[in-house]
Motif scaffolding. Sequence first.
Motif, mmCIF file in Angstrom:
data_model
loop_
_atom_site.group_PDB
_atom_site.id
_atom_site.type_symbol
_atom_site.label_atom_id
_atom_site.label_comp_id
_atom_site.label_asym_id
_atom_site.label_seq_id
_atom_site.Cartn_x
_atom_site.Cartn_y
_atom_site.Cartn_z
ATOM 1 N N CYS A 177 12.066 -1.247 -12.476
ATOM 2 C CA CYS A 177 11.022 -0.643 -11.639
ATOM 3 C C CYS A 177 10.448 -1.745 -10.763
ATOM 4 C CB CYS A 177 9.920 -0.040 -12.499
ATOM 5 S SG CYS A 177 10.503 1.271 -13.583
ATOM 6 N N SER A 178 10.414 -1.519 -9.465
ATOM 7 C CA SER A 178 9.982 -2.583 -8.561
ATOM 8 C C SER A 178 9.096 -2.044 -7.449
ATOM 9 C CB SER A 178 11.195 -3.278 -7.940
ATOM 10 O OG SER A 178 11.952 -2.367 -7.164
ATOM 11 N N GLN A 179 8.256 -2.938 -6.963
ATOM 12 C CA GLN A 179 7.437 -2.652 -5.791
ATOM 13 C C GLN A 179 7.840 -3.639 -4.714
ATOM 14 O OE1 GLN A 179 4.953 -0.150 -5.276
ATOM 15 N NE2 GLN A 179 5.413 -0.842 -3.213
ATOM 16 N N ARG A 180 8.346 -3.128 -3.607
ATOM 17 C CA ARG A 180 8.777 -3.968 -2.492
ATOM 18 C C ARG A 180 7.585 -4.555 -1.754
ATOM 19 N NH1 ARG A 180 13.220 -3.459 0.758
ATOM 20 N NH2 ARG A 180 12.277 -5.337 1.584
ATOM 21 N N THR A 181 7.823 -5.697 -1.120
ATOM 22 C CA THR A 181 6.879 -6.233 -0.152
ATOM 23 C C THR A 181 6.971 -5.350 1.085
ATOM 24 O OG1 THR A 181 8.571 -7.691 0.729
ATOM 25 C CG2 THR A 181 7.124 -8.612 -0.979
ATOM 26 N N ARG A 183 12.779 -12.288 -5.827
ATOM 27 C CA ARG A 183 11.458 -12.815 -6.210
ATOM 28 C C ARG A 183 10.789 -13.527 -5.037
ATOM 29 N NH1 ARG A 183 13.894 -15.369 -11.629
ATOM 30 N NH2 ARG A 183 13.990 -13.454 -12.865
ATOM 31 N N ARG A 184 11.599 -14.182 -4.251
ATOM 32 C CA ARG A 184 11.073 -14.958 -3.122
ATOM 33 C C ARG A 184 10.718 -14.071 -1.922
ATOM 34 N NH1 ARG A 184 15.203 -18.135 -2.950
ATOM 35 N NH2 ARG A 184 16.301 -16.931 -1.374
ATOM 36 N N ASP A 185 11.568 -13.081 -1.615
ATOM 37 C CA ASP A 185 11.466 -12.379 -0.340
ATOM 38 C C ASP A 185 11.155 -10.877 -0.411
ATOM 39 O OD1 ASP A 185 12.216 -14.786 0.861
ATOM 40 O OD2 ASP A 185 14.345 -14.234 0.935
ATOM 41 N N TRP A 186 11.542 -10.176 -1.460
ATOM 42 C CA TRP A 186 11.560 -8.726 -1.396
ATOM 43 C C TRP A 186 10.618 -7.989 -2.336
ATOM 44 C CZ3 TRP A 186 17.401 -9.628 -1.741
ATOM 45 C CH2 TRP A 186 17.918 -9.912 -0.465
ATOM 46 N N TYR A 187 10.188 -8.613 -3.424
ATOM 47 C CA TYR A 187 9.389 -7.888 -4.414
ATOM 48 C C TYR A 187 7.982 -8.441 -4.528
ATOM 49 C CZ TYR A 187 13.898 -6.099 -5.954
ATOM 50 O OH TYR A 187 15.127 -5.501 -5.999
ATOM 51 N N ARG A 188 7.031 -7.531 -4.675
ATOM 52 C CA ARG A 188 5.667 -7.902 -5.062
ATOM 53 C C ARG A 188 5.575 -7.996 -6.575
ATOM 54 N NH1 ARG A 188 2.876 -3.831 -1.177
ATOM 55 N NH2 ARG A 188 2.713 -5.165 0.643
ATOM 56 N N HIS A 189 6.333 -7.100 -7.226
ATOM 57 C CA HIS A 189 6.232 -6.956 -8.679
ATOM 58 C C HIS A 189 7.473 -6.211 -9.156
ATOM 59 C CE1 HIS A 189 4.419 -5.697 -12.533
ATOM 60 N NE2 HIS A 189 4.959 -4.526 -12.270
ATOM 61 N N TYR A 190 7.929 -6.543 -10.338
ATOM 62 C CA TYR A 190 8.928 -5.685 -10.978
ATOM 63 C C TYR A 190 8.819 -5.792 -12.490
ATOM 64 C CZ TYR A 190 12.209 -9.673 -11.629
ATOM 65 O OH TYR A 190 12.798 -10.852 -11.984
ATOM 66 N N GLU A 191 9.345 -4.789 -13.149
ATOM 67 C CA GLU A 191 9.439 -4.757 -14.604
ATOM 68 C C GLU A 191 10.832 -4.306 -14.963
ATOM 69 O OE1 GLU A 191 6.379 -3.269 -17.021
ATOM 70 O OE2 GLU A 191 4.842 -3.567 -15.500
ATOM 71 N N LEU A 192 11.329 -4.861 -16.041
ATOM 72 C CA LEU A 192 12.676 -4.552 -16.514
ATOM 73 C C LEU A 192 12.578 -4.120 -17.970
ATOM 74 C CD1 LEU A 192 15.669 -5.047 -15.391
ATOM 75 C CD2 LEU A 192 15.637 -6.937 -16.999
ATOM 76 N N ARG A 193 13.214 -3.017 -18.282
ATOM 77 C CA ARG A 193 13.237 -2.520 -19.658
ATOM 78 C C ARG A 193 14.684 -2.240 -20.030
ATOM 79 N NH1 ARG A 193 9.077 -0.196 -16.821
ATOM 80 N NH2 ARG A 193 7.016 -0.407 -17.717
#
Length: 130
Positions: free
Chosen positions: A24-28, A95-105
Amino acid sequence: MSATDLLPPASPSIQPPYYAVIFCSQRTDATPDDGYGAMAERMAALAATQPGYLGVESARGADGLGITVSYWRSLEDIRAWRAVTEHTAARDQGRRDWYRHYELRIAKVERHYHWDESAGTDDPVPVAQR
């Protein structure tokens, strides 16, 4: 998210048990040419060549919230995918360019049901367990 955002789902013929990696991710704030789409397509294609890969489902909303679920035969297959050099580089770029936050399950799928419109109002059919 809409149905048109979905990639082809994992096959209903996949027999449990198997594993789901839920990302689950939140893009920049995205721009159309930031390379994210091309990288996502490349990672999906690369994952599909890995031992134990069973399929993927993915959707992303206009607000940048995305959910990708990939399916794998074993935890060892998931670990091997995580160690693929190109996947590691993509993760670092994310992590550097595209996501504000993510979680992995990671979850073990022990039961799997399938329904489609041809079944009418009948209950979903369980996919046979091993």
